[in-house]
Write an enzyme that holds these catalytic residues in place. Structure first.
Site, PDB file in Angstrom:
ATOM      1  N   GLY A  13      27.670 -24.799  33.239  1.00  0.00           N
ATOM      2  CA  GLY A  13      28.597 -23.755  33.344  1.00  0.00           C
ATOM      3  C   GLY A  13      29.868 -24.219  34.110  1.00  0.00           C
ATOM      4  N   GLN A  14      30.788 -23.398  33.786  1.00  0.00           N
ATOM      5  CA  GLN A  14      32.186 -23.572  34.820  1.00  0.00           C
ATOM      6  C   GLN A  14      32.101 -23.876  36.088  1.00  0.00           C
ATOM      7  OE1 GLN A  14      36.227 -21.147  34.860  1.00  0.00           O
ATOM      8  NE2 GLN A  14      34.796 -20.064  36.319  1.00  0.00           N
ATOM      9  N   ASP A  15      31.503 -22.828  36.763  1.00  0.00           N
ATOM     10  CA  ASP A  15      31.133 -23.260  38.298  1.00  0.00           C
ATOM     11  C   ASP A  15      30.140 -24.158  38.384  1.00  0.00           C
ATOM     12  OD1 ASP A  15      32.681 -20.990  38.162  1.00  0.00           O
ATOM     13  OD2 ASP A  15      31.257 -19.733  39.417  1.00  0.00           O
ATOM     14  N   LEU A  65      15.692 -19.965  33.097  1.00  0.00           N
ATOM     15  CA  LEU A  65      15.529 -19.018  34.355  1.00  0.00           C
ATOM     16  C   LEU A  65      14.611 -18.035  33.508  1.00  0.00           C
ATOM     17  CD1 LEU A  65      19.189 -18.490  35.468  1.00  0.00           C
ATOM     18  CD2 LEU A  65      17.383 -18.953  36.931  1.00  0.00           C
ATOM     19  N   SER A  90      26.486 -14.556  31.225  1.00  0.00           N
ATOM     20  CA  SER A  90      27.579 -13.997  32.366  1.00  0.00           C
ATOM     21  C   SER A  90      28.744 -13.345  31.705  1.00  0.00           C
ATOM     22  CB  SER A  90      28.215 -15.369  32.887  1.00  0.00           C
ATOM     23  OG  SER A  90      28.995 -16.069  32.073  1.00  0.00           O
ATOM     24  N   TYR A 101      17.976  -9.076  27.498  1.00  0.00           N
ATOM     25  CA  TYR A 101      17.917 -10.734  27.837  1.00  0.00           C
ATOM     26  C   TYR A 101      18.646 -11.045  29.080  1.00  0.00           C
ATOM     27  CZ  TYR A 101      19.061 -15.624  27.449  1.00  0.00           C
ATOM     28  OH  TYR A 101      19.362 -16.848  27.801  1.00  0.00           O
ATOM     29  N   THR A 133      28.765 -10.734  41.862  1.00  0.00           N
ATOM     30  CA  THR A 133      29.949 -10.604  41.264  1.00  0.00           C
ATOM     31  C   THR A 133      30.647  -9.113  41.453  1.00  0.00           C
ATOM     32  OG1 THR A 133      30.705 -10.041  38.848  1.00  0.00           O
ATOM     33  CG2 THR A 133      28.382  -9.811  39.177  1.00  0.00           C
ATOM     34  N   GLU A 135      31.787  -7.378  39.239  1.00  0.00           N
ATOM     35  CA  GLU A 135      31.215  -6.446  38.390  1.00  0.00           C
ATOM     36  C   GLU A 135      30.490  -5.351  39.013  1.00  0.00           C
ATOM     37  OE1 GLU A 135      31.560  -5.730  34.757  1.00  0.00           O
ATOM     38  OE2 GLU A 135      33.655  -6.643  35.360  1.00  0.00           O
ATOM     39  N   TYR A 157      25.328  -6.293  32.181  1.00  0.00           N
ATOM     40  CA  TYR A 157      25.416  -7.512  33.112  1.00  0.00           C
ATOM     41  C   TYR A 157      25.608  -7.095  34.675  1.00  0.00           C
ATOM     42  CZ  TYR A 157      28.190 -11.262  35.353  1.00  0.00           C
ATOM     43  OH  TYR A 157      28.357 -12.095  36.242  1.00  0.00           O
ATOM     44  N   LYS A 161      23.046  -7.751  37.902  1.00  0.00           N
ATOM     45  CA  LYS A 161      23.584  -8.638  38.963  1.00  0.00           C
ATOM     46  C   LYS A 161      23.116  -7.889  40.304  1.00  0.00           C
ATOM     47  CE  LYS A 161      25.038 -12.595  37.655  1.00  0.00           C
ATOM     48  NZ  LYS A 161      24.978 -13.757  38.371  1.00  0.00           N
TER      49      LYS A 161
END
Ligand code: NAP
Ligand code: G4F
Length: 344
Positions: A13-15, A65, A90, A101, A133, A135, A157, A161
Site C-alpha cells: 500500500g501507499q504507507d 490478515l 482502507s 469483509y 485513523t 475516521e 471502516y 478500526k
C-alpha cells in the site's frame, strides 16, 4: 551490529511503500507481507526490489490478515523486532459495500496479529504498531481532535478500526505487549490509491488539461479534511515504537480544507481558471477559458453518512515524539501533479 527486523502488513500500500524505504534507510531488514492477487500488486515497491542497495534487506512473503496460520507462521519465521500493521480494506465508501469483509480484515486481522504475538510468547521481543485513523472520530463535534476526543465512527471502516484500536489497548494492558495506536489523519502522496479524492482530483484535472478526459465527477464538496504527506507520517509510526513506553498518538497537520478548496488549489497549480456555478448536486466547475463544464457532482460518490469535519491537535506527538509535519498541502499537491505529469 545485528540489523533490526521489521515486519510490515500492508507493504504493497501507499504507507507500506514509504515505510519500507524509511526503515531500509535506517538500516533495517524489512519483511513485507503481500496477499495473493490475480495480477501483480507490487507496483509501489518494485523500485525497492530492483534497487541493489536495498535488495538483500527487503523480502516479501505471501500472507493475509484473514488467515491466522499465515500470520503466526510469518511472525515465527521472521522473528521481527517491530511489526507494523498497515494492512486494511482502507476505503471508507467501499466499507459500506463490503462491511463484513472490512471488519474481518481491519478488526479481526489486528486481533490475529496480537494473538500470534501473545501465543508465541513474543510480548517482550516485539513492538507493535497499529494503523488507526481519524475516521474513528467520525461525527464527534469538536473543533480539534486529540487523544482524549471520544470516538463516534460513521462507517463500517471507522467501526472496524475502533475495534482494532481497543483490542490493541487491551492486549497492551492485559499482556504487557509494547503496542501503539497511531491515530493518523488523512495523508496522501503521488502513490495514493486512485479512488481517494486527492489523487482522483489531480489525475482527473491533468487528464482533462491534456485532452484525455472530458469531466471529473465528485461527491460531497464540503467535507473538510486535515491532509498531510505520507512521507512525514511513516516517520512518526517508527518514532512511536522507539519510546520507553507504548502509547497512542493523534497525527495530523492542524489545518483543514474542504474538497472544493483542494480542487481550487490543484486547479490553480495545474493552470486552470475555474468558476463554480449551481448548488447541491447541481454544483459544477466551468473552465473559464473555453466555458466547458469540467467538474460535476454525482450522487454515487456521496456516502450514506458523511464525516463532515476533521482537524488534528498533535501537541502530544510534538512534545513527546518531537514530531511535526514538514510538507505543506501546497507542496504535497505540487509533488502529486509532477508525478502525474510524468506518468500520464
Ligand atoms: P492502502 O494504500 O489502501 O494499503 C492497504 C494495504 O493493505 C495494501 O497493501 C493492501 O494490499 C493490504 N491489504 C488489504 N487487505 C488485506 C488483507 N486481507 N491481508 C493483508 N493485507 C491486506 O492504505 P494506506 O493509505 O497505505 O494506509 C495504510 C493503513 O493506514 C491502513 O490500515 C489504513 O486504513 C490506515 N490509515 C490510512 C490513512 C490515510 O490517509 N492514508 C489515514 C489513517 C489510517 P493490496 O495492495 O493487495 O490491496
Ligand atoms: O479521499 P477519501 O476517500 O478519504 P476518507 O474517506 O477521508 O478516508 C481516508 O482517510 C482516512 C483518515 O481520515 C483513512 F483512515 C482512510 O483509510 C482513507 O485513507 O474522501 C475524503 C472526502 C470524503 O468526505 C468524501 O465524501 O472526500 C469526499 N469526496 C467527495 N467526492 C470523495 C469524492 N471521496 C472519494 N473517494 N471520491 C469522490 O469522488
Amino acid at each position: 551490529m545485528k540489523k533490526k527486523i521489521a515486519l510490515i502488513f500492508g507493504v504493497t500500500g501507499q504507507d507500506g511503500a514509504y515505510l519500507s524505504k524509511f526503515l531500509l534507510n535506517k538500516n533495517y531488514k524489512v519483511y513485507g507481507i503481500k496477499r495473493r492477487s490475480s495480477i501483480i500488486n507490487t507496483q509501489r515497491i518494485d523500485d525497492i526490489y530492483k534497487d541493489i542497495n536495498y535488495k538483500s534487506n527487503f523480502l516479501l512473503f505471501y500472507g493475509d490478515l484473514t488467515d491466522s496460520s499465515s500470520i503466526l507462521n510469518l511472525i515465527k519465521k521472521t522473528k521481527p523486532d517491530e511489526i507494523y500493521n498497515l494492512g486494511a480494506q482502507s476505503h471508507v465508501q467501499v466499507s459500506f459495500e463490503v462491511p463484513e469483509y472490512s471488519a474481518e480484515v481491519n478488526g479481526l486481522g489486528t486481533l490475529r496479529i496480537l494473538e500470534a504475538i501473545r501465543s508465541l510468547n513474543y510480548q517482550k521481543k516485539v513492538k507493535f504498531y497499529q494503523a488507526g485513523t481519524s475516521e474513528m472520530f467520525g461525527r464527534t463535534k469538536e473543533k480539534f481532535h486529540n487523544e482524549k476526543t471520544p470516538f463516534y465512527p460513521a462507517s463500517p471502516y471507522g467501526v472496524s478500526k475502533c475495534f482494532a484500536h481497543w483490542i490493541t489497548v487491551n492486549y497492551r494492558e492485559a499482556y504487557d505487549i509494547y503496542a501503539c495506536n497511531g491515530i493518523l489523519f488523512n495523508h496522501e502522496s503521488p502513490i495514493r490509491g486512485e479512488t481517494f479524492v486527492t489523487k482522483k482530483i489531480i489525475q482527473g484535472l491533468i487528464r482533462i488539461k491534456d485532452g484525455y478526459q472530458k469531466k471529473l465527477f465528485l461527491g460531497n464538496l464540503y467535507a473538510k479534511r486535515d491532509w498531510g504527506h505520507a512521507r512525514d507520517y511513516v516517520e512518526v509510526m517508527w518514532k512511536m515504537l522507539q519510546q520507553k513506553k507504548p502509547d497512542d498518538y493523534v497525527i495530523g497537520t492542524g489545518k483543514t480544507f474542504t474538497i472544493k478548496e483542494f480542487v481550487n488549489k490543484a486547479a490553480k497549480q495545474i493552470g486552470f481558471k475555474i468558476k463554480w456555478v449551481g448548488k447541491g448536486i447541481g454544483e459544477k466547475a466551468i473552465n473559464v477559458e473555453n466555458k466547458k463544464i469540467i467538474i460535476e457532482c454525482r450522487k454515487r460518490y456521496f456516502r450514506p453518512v458523511e464525516v463532515d469535519y476533521l482537524k488534528c491537535n498533535a501537541q502530544k506527538a510534538k512534545k513527546l515524539l518531537k514530531w511535526s509535519p514538514k510538507i505543506s498541502l501546497d507542496n504535497l499537491i505540487n509533488e502529486m501533479i509532477e508525478y502525474e505529469l510524468q506518468h500520464l
